[in-house]
Design a protein around this motif. Structure first.
Motif, PDB file in Angstrom:
ATOM      1  N   SER A 163      80.966 -32.202  11.183  1.00 29.45           N
ATOM      2  CA  SER A 163      81.850 -32.330  12.338  1.00 29.45           C
ATOM      3  C   SER A 163      82.226 -33.790  12.533  1.00 29.45           C
ATOM      4  O   SER A 163      81.431 -34.699  12.255  1.00 29.45           O
ATOM      5  CB  SER A 163      81.158 -31.780  13.587  1.00 29.45           C
ATOM      6  N   GLU A 173      81.584 -27.255   6.699  1.00 30.09           N
ATOM      7  CA  GLU A 173      81.452 -26.810   8.085  1.00 30.09           C
ATOM      8  C   GLU A 173      80.384 -27.591   8.854  1.00 30.09           C
ATOM      9  O   GLU A 173      80.344 -27.553  10.085  1.00 30.09           O
ATOM     10  CB  GLU A 173      81.117 -25.312   8.115  1.00 30.09           C
ATOM     11  N   SER A 218      74.228 -26.412  11.912  1.00 30.07           N
ATOM     12  CA  SER A 218      74.560 -27.761  11.462  1.00 30.07           C
ATOM     13  C   SER A 218      74.144 -28.026  10.024  1.00 30.07           C
ATOM     14  O   SER A 218      74.520 -29.020   9.448  1.00 30.07           O
ATOM     15  CB  SER A 218      73.917 -28.794  12.368  1.00 30.07           C
TER      16      SER A 218
END
Lengths: 159, 159
Positions: free
Chosen positions: A16, A13, A3
């Motif tokens: 989210s 990336e 994360s």
């Protein structure tokens, strides 16, 4: 852990859809309301603490652009994007006035992300950034599109 | 003359679609770029004059919110609305960076107006407010909806 980068910096990336960030609080200093208004928005309902009865704002209030500025400060502290918080703009709304002495905080949420069609090293993230006062009432809602680097350059399949 | 009130204040009836306003110029002081950034947008590409090679901004630039603040200042000087320049928000875009030392000016145009459905004393005007640099390149485009008093309260026919 996927994360966040090892150094804490965020890449495309990491963003989210639905991921949330919180920032603040900050107190809206009455002195700064006056100083900001004197320089950037010198209208009596921002510069004069004795203002009363304005048909839209009621009494003395902070400039909406001061609220936007304070929001940006909070966002820079909460969102360590690898290239910094850099956006091309967005939609901004001020549903109610900010009063001197209010305490503001920010709740942000990732709404959508995508890759750049022309630049494989980057993409974008659309975030809703809501600024709330001490009664949890929204005083500003900003939907902004930020430019975010990719950790893994695009191979071209989504161009 | 119907285009402006006797005291120079503007009402809804004065804001015909296509009416234009010009404001500025102002110079973007390098010292103020740093001071604004230190307080509201403390990212290196705004706070460090030696910044180079940022993938989006290139070199040292003013915060977009600083540009918005300077634009507001110019608009308040050029648009003497009877209740002041008071808006509920809008759409903002920064198509290119502002550099310290740039000179900015504003061109505004009334895009659309309407009456409030619930309040006979007021209406709204949608304006495009374009901020240009010394090369006449847009650095900010704001489409904003302002709340404007009516000189002649609505009789109710358009409710």
């Amino acid at each position: 852990m996927a994360s966040q980068g090892e150094d804490g910096r965020l890449f495309l990336e990491d963003l989210s859809v639905g991921r949330r960030f919180a920032a603040g609080p900050v107190r809206v200093s009455p002195e700064e309301v006056l100083a900001y208004a004197a320089r950037f928005d010198p209208q009596p309902f921002h510069t004069d603490p004795a203002t009363a009865g304005h048909p839209v704002l009621g009494g003395h209030s902070a400039s909406g652009w001061h609220t936007a500025s304070l929001t940006m400060r909070m966002v820079t502290e909460a969102l360590p994007l690898a290239w910094g918080v850099v956006g091309g703009g967005g939609e901004i709304a001020w549903p109610r006035p900010v009063r001197p002495g209010d305490t503001l905080r920010v709740e942000a949420e990732v709404l959508e992300t995508g890759r750049s069609r022309s630049r494989p090293d980057r993409g974008w993230a659309r975030l809703r950034v809501t600024t709330l006062n001490q009664r949890d009432e929204p005083v500003q809602v900003l939907v902004t599109r930020l430019i975010v680097p990719s950790r893994v350059p695009d191979s071209g399949t989504s161009c």
